[in-house]
Design a protein around this motif. Structure first.
Motif, PDB file in Angstrom:
ATOM      1  N   ALA A 134      35.443  37.774  48.178  1.00  3.32           N
ATOM      2  CA  ALA A 134      35.486  36.990  46.987  1.00  3.32           C
ATOM      3  C   ALA A 134      34.813  37.452  45.830  1.00  3.32           C
ATOM      4  O   ALA A 134      35.018  37.315  44.563  1.00  3.32           O
ATOM      5  CB  ALA A 134      34.652  35.296  46.845  1.00  3.32           C
ATOM      6  N   VAL A 135      33.726  38.540  46.153  1.00  5.57           N
ATOM      7  CA  VAL A 135      32.963  39.155  44.772  1.00  5.57           C
ATOM      8  C   VAL A 135      33.873  40.585  44.633  1.00  5.57           C
ATOM      9  O   VAL A 135      34.283  40.946  43.655  1.00  5.57           O
ATOM     10  CB  VAL A 135      31.537  39.370  45.213  1.00  5.57           C
ATOM     11  CG1 VAL A 135      31.038  40.503  44.208  1.00  5.57           C
ATOM     12  CG2 VAL A 135      30.873  38.010  45.264  1.00  5.57           C
ATOM     13  N   ALA A 136      34.446  41.360  45.802  1.00  2.00           N
ATOM     14  CA  ALA A 136      35.061  42.493  45.659  1.00  2.00           C
ATOM     15  C   ALA A 136      36.073  42.585  44.783  1.00  2.00           C
ATOM     16  O   ALA A 136      36.330  43.337  44.169  1.00  2.00           O
ATOM     17  CB  ALA A 136      35.046  43.104  46.994  1.00  2.00           C
ATOM     18  N   GLY A 137      37.144  41.420  45.061  1.00  3.74           N
ATOM     19  CA  GLY A 137      38.313  41.499  44.319  1.00  3.74           C
ATOM     20  C   GLY A 137      38.208  41.455  42.639  1.00  3.74           C
ATOM     21  O   GLY A 137      38.655  42.191  42.271  1.00  3.74           O
ATOM     22  N   PRO A 138      37.345  40.269  42.285  1.00  9.81           N
ATOM     23  CA  PRO A 138      37.185  40.273  40.771  1.00  9.81           C
ATOM     24  C   PRO A 138      36.506  41.648  40.251  1.00  9.81           C
ATOM     25  O   PRO A 138      37.009  42.114  39.255  1.00  9.81           O
ATOM     26  CB  PRO A 138      36.413  39.237  40.632  1.00  9.81           C
ATOM     27  CG  PRO A 138      36.588  38.342  41.758  1.00  9.81           C
ATOM     28  CD  PRO A 138      36.776  39.093  43.109  1.00  9.81           C
ATOM     29  N   LEU A 139      35.825  42.220  41.173  1.00  8.98           N
ATOM     30  CA  LEU A 139      35.121  43.597  40.368  1.00  8.98           C
ATOM     31  C   LEU A 139      36.079  44.562  40.549  1.00  8.98           C
ATOM     32  O   LEU A 139      36.029  45.430  39.483  1.00  8.98           O
ATOM     33  CB  LEU A 139      33.989  43.974  41.536  1.00  8.98           C
ATOM     34  CG  LEU A 139      32.989  43.195  41.367  1.00  8.98           C
ATOM     35  CD1 LEU A 139      31.621  43.475  42.466  1.00  8.98           C
ATOM     36  CD2 LEU A 139      32.301  43.194  40.044  1.00  8.98           C
ATOM     37  N   VAL A 140      37.275  44.659  41.416  1.00  8.30           N
ATOM     38  CA  VAL A 140      38.124  45.666  41.047  1.00  8.30           C
ATOM     39  C   VAL A 140      39.064  45.321  39.982  1.00  8.30           C
ATOM     40  O   VAL A 140      39.533  46.424  39.141  1.00  8.30           O
ATOM     41  CB  VAL A 140      38.994  45.751  42.336  1.00  8.30           C
ATOM     42  CG1 VAL A 140      40.501  46.538  42.267  1.00  8.30           C
ATOM     43  CG2 VAL A 140      38.264  46.306  43.780  1.00  8.30           C
ATOM     44  N   VAL A 141      39.373  44.200  39.522  1.00  3.61           N
ATOM     45  CA  VAL A 141      40.119  43.675  38.377  1.00  3.61           C
ATOM     46  C   VAL A 141      39.384  43.868  37.138  1.00  3.61           C
ATOM     47  O   VAL A 141      39.697  44.505  36.096  1.00  3.61           O
ATOM     48  CB  VAL A 141      40.632  42.158  38.734  1.00  3.61           C
ATOM     49  CG1 VAL A 141      41.393  41.624  37.236  1.00  3.61           C
ATOM     50  CG2 VAL A 141      41.368  42.123  39.895  1.00  3.61           C
ATOM     51  N   THR A 142      38.093  43.831  37.244  1.00  2.24           N
ATOM     52  CA  THR A 142      37.068  44.081  36.092  1.00  2.24           C
ATOM     53  C   THR A 142      37.196  45.640  35.822  1.00  2.24           C
ATOM     54  O   THR A 142      37.376  46.104  34.811  1.00  2.24           O
ATOM     55  CB  THR A 142      35.825  43.673  36.261  1.00  2.24           C
ATOM     56  OG1 THR A 142      35.885  42.232  36.590  1.00  2.24           O
ATOM     57  CG2 THR A 142      34.687  43.880  35.087  1.00  2.24           C
ATOM     58  N   ALA A 143      37.050  46.592  36.843  1.00  2.00           N
ATOM     59  CA  ALA A 143      37.343  47.794  36.452  1.00  2.00           C
ATOM     60  C   ALA A 143      38.621  48.252  35.928  1.00  2.00           C
ATOM     61  O   ALA A 143      38.588  49.074  34.810  1.00  2.00           O
ATOM     62  CB  ALA A 143      36.930  48.648  38.137  1.00  2.00           C
ATOM     63  N   ILE A 144      39.644  47.734  36.510  1.00  2.00           N
ATOM     64  CA  ILE A 144      41.135  48.010  35.673  1.00  2.00           C
ATOM     65  C   ILE A 144      41.039  47.195  34.283  1.00  2.00           C
ATOM     66  O   ILE A 144      41.498  48.092  33.300  1.00  2.00           O
ATOM     67  CB  ILE A 144      42.059  47.293  36.512  1.00  2.00           C
ATOM     68  CG1 ILE A 144      42.094  47.978  37.983  1.00  2.00           C
ATOM     69  CG2 ILE A 144      43.473  47.498  35.878  1.00  2.00           C
ATOM     70  CD1 ILE A 144      43.201  47.244  38.800  1.00  2.00           C
ATOM     71  N   SER A 145      40.482  46.412  34.040  1.00  2.00           N
ATOM     72  CA  SER A 145      40.382  46.005  32.722  1.00  2.00           C
ATOM     73  C   SER A 145      39.430  46.394  31.823  1.00  2.00           C
ATOM     74  O   SER A 145      40.144  46.742  30.503  1.00  2.00           O
ATOM     75  CB  SER A 145      39.773  44.441  32.494  1.00  2.00           C
ATOM     76  OG  SER A 145      40.601  43.517  33.512  1.00  2.00           O
TER      77      SER A 145
END
Length: 507
Positions: A134-145
């Motif tokens: 649940a934490v890893a997925g949003p962190l990946v999206v944040t890096a892309i953002s």
């Protein structure tokens, strides 16, 4: 010698096998296909749905405003960060006060998704895997953002935010939401490992938190109704239906922020928006952003009867103490109240922290989150502790009164009134008395005890041997009381010291 050599060889083989087992690393269990799909859904489903909704909303807004689609991807990436309370800088203006409704919605979706793949019997390893996903997925999206915003900053006036702050806020939001979801799903198992007074503090604490925020919502509603003309004039500045709709949506999004500020004021704290200060001890007026929702803020310096609002946190503390006193008795009721008050204080302080920030030229929006949390804990802890002690004392007093009442209902135990066991068993069957029997009679009975002679004819009377013992006994029976014919009531039968059947030599 041969046996000894065989034992030595067997020991060497065992040591060699043990060394081989120690050299082979232990393999960790690998999730199967179903578990991998569930973890991927937890990691990327909330983020994917959010990005899709943001894309649709931003495209519709740009088209409705007759604007080109330049910088669409940058706006989507900035909106993703804004949902997680990451401060943004647009055209040199810092925007740190962000609405709480999107953040709360994101946390609810993440917590629900984590709770769906965890059950009370899940292992701790599986729970940690769900939280990590649940934490890893949003962190990946944040890096892309962050990469998209850095690329779009050359086209639109959008500055790249602080990367450390962006990852920190995203980690905090999703970690908190996933922990809440997993804890709720595994509470039947995890709750047994915590003290009872901690478990009993959860529900009263939630009720107290709801009451505090509800008091702030009521205060905001009353202020909006009293300042409705000001709110209407601010809404008319939208220049058209689209502008008025945008201001309305923006006011709805920021409504929880204003409710938290009103709750802080009710608890005795201070809510500050630039030069404007709101408190129960007096308000200070000033310039405010042209948002219709802020029309509820009182104008100018005021005071008067506002300190009477401090009765609200007092009543909330009394309610908390009553709930805890009814759930837990004795000294644990006090611990339960303090635990619930501390939990509510931490939550309110966190809400006050995320509700504030920089607001461009208007200055800083600040709720003094540390004072908000301490005042909440003080009000609820003090009033709740006193109420819990009173309720616990009343419950113990009621229990003592009930015990005394039960004791008084019992017959007094007087000296010499001890029960004496009956010598003869009571007769369960009523004797049948013939009609022609005399009122009373005396029965002569002889009980012969011949312990030495066998069962044989009795020896002659002139024999001089002492072979028998004769016991004379009289049994007197009282005749039943005369009653009319047809009466179904029989007289009470007396207790008998001798059996009704024929006596045997052993009797």
């Amino acid at each position: 010698m041969v046996d000894r050599a065989q034992r030595v060889a067997q020991g060497a083989r065992r040591r060699a096998v043990g060394d081989d087992e120690r050299q082979v690393p232990r393999q960790r269990p690998v999730p199967d296909a179903d578990e991998m799909r569930a973890l991927l859904a937890v990691a990327f489903r909330p983020a994917g749905v959010t990005v899709v909704l943001l894309s649709a909303l931003i495209v519709v807004t740009l088209v409705a405003a007759n604007s080109d689609l330049t910088g669409t991807f940058g706006a989507i990436a900035a909106s993703w960060l804004a949902i997680h309370q990451v401060p943004l800088t647009i055209d040199g203006t810092s925007l740190g006060v962000l609405p709480l409704i999107p953040t709360a919605g994101m946390m609810w979706v993440v917590a629900r998704g984590c709770a769906a793949v965890v059950h009370p019997a899940s292992s701790r390893r599986h729970a940690l895997q769900v939280i990590g996903a649940a934490v890893a997925g949003p962190l990946v999206v944040t890096a892309i953002s962050l990469a998209v915003i850095a690329d779009a900053s050359a086209v639109i006036p959008l500055s790249s935010p602080n990367a450390l702050a962006a990852f920190g806020w995203v980690l905090f939001v999703h970690l908190l939401a996933s922990v809440i979801g997993v804890t709720v799903a595994m509470w039947p198992t995890l709750g047994a490992q915590v003290p009872s007074w901690v478990r009993d503090a959860v529900r009263p604490g939630l009720r107290a938190l709801t009451a505090a925020l509800g008091a702030g919502a009521v205060l905001v509603t009353i202020s909006l109704l009293m300042e409705w003309s000001t709110v209407g004039s601010l809404l008319e500045r939208g220049d058209g239906v689209v502008g008025m709709l945008g201001l309305t949506i923006l006011s709805v999004l920021y409504l929880p922020n204003v409710v938290v500020g009103a709750a802080a004021a009710v608890m005795g704290g201070t809510a500050q928006i630039g030069d404007v200060s709101v408190s129960v001890f007096g308000n200070v007026g000033g310039a405010l952003p042209p948002l219709p929702l802020l029309g509820a803020v009182p104008d100018g310096v005021s005071g008067g009867a506002w300190p009477a609002l401090l009765v609200v946190p007092l009543l909330i503390g009394v309610m908390l103490g009553r709930d805890c006193g009814r759930r837990v008795g004795g000294q644990e009721a006090l611990f339960t109240v303090l635990t619930a008050a501390a939990g509510v204080g931490v939550v309110t302080a966190a809400l006050g922290l995320v509700s504030g920030g920089r607001l461009g030229a208007f200055g800083t929006v600040e709720l003094h989150w540390w004072a908000f949390g301490l005042l909440t804990f003080a009000w609820l802890g003090l009033a709740g502790a006193v109420t819990a002690v009173v309720v616990a004392w009343h419950r113990s007093r009621g229990a003592v009164d009930e015990d005394d009442a039960d004791t008084e209902d019992e017959e007094p135990h007087l000296p010499g009134a001890e029960e004496v066991p009956a010598i003869a068993a009571p007769i369960t069957e009523e004797p049948v008395v013939a009609e022609d029997v005399a009122p009373s009679r005396v029965i002569e009975a002889e009980l012969v005890d011949d312990t030495e002679a066998p069962a044989a004819p009795v020896a002659p009377q002139d024999t001089g041997d002492e072979a028998e013992v004769v016991v004379d006994a009289e049994v007197e029976e009282d005749a039943p009381t005369d009653e009319p014919e047809g009466s179904g009531d029989a007289a009470e039968s007396p207790e008998a010291d001798l059996p009704r059947g024929p006596a045997t030599p052993s009797d």
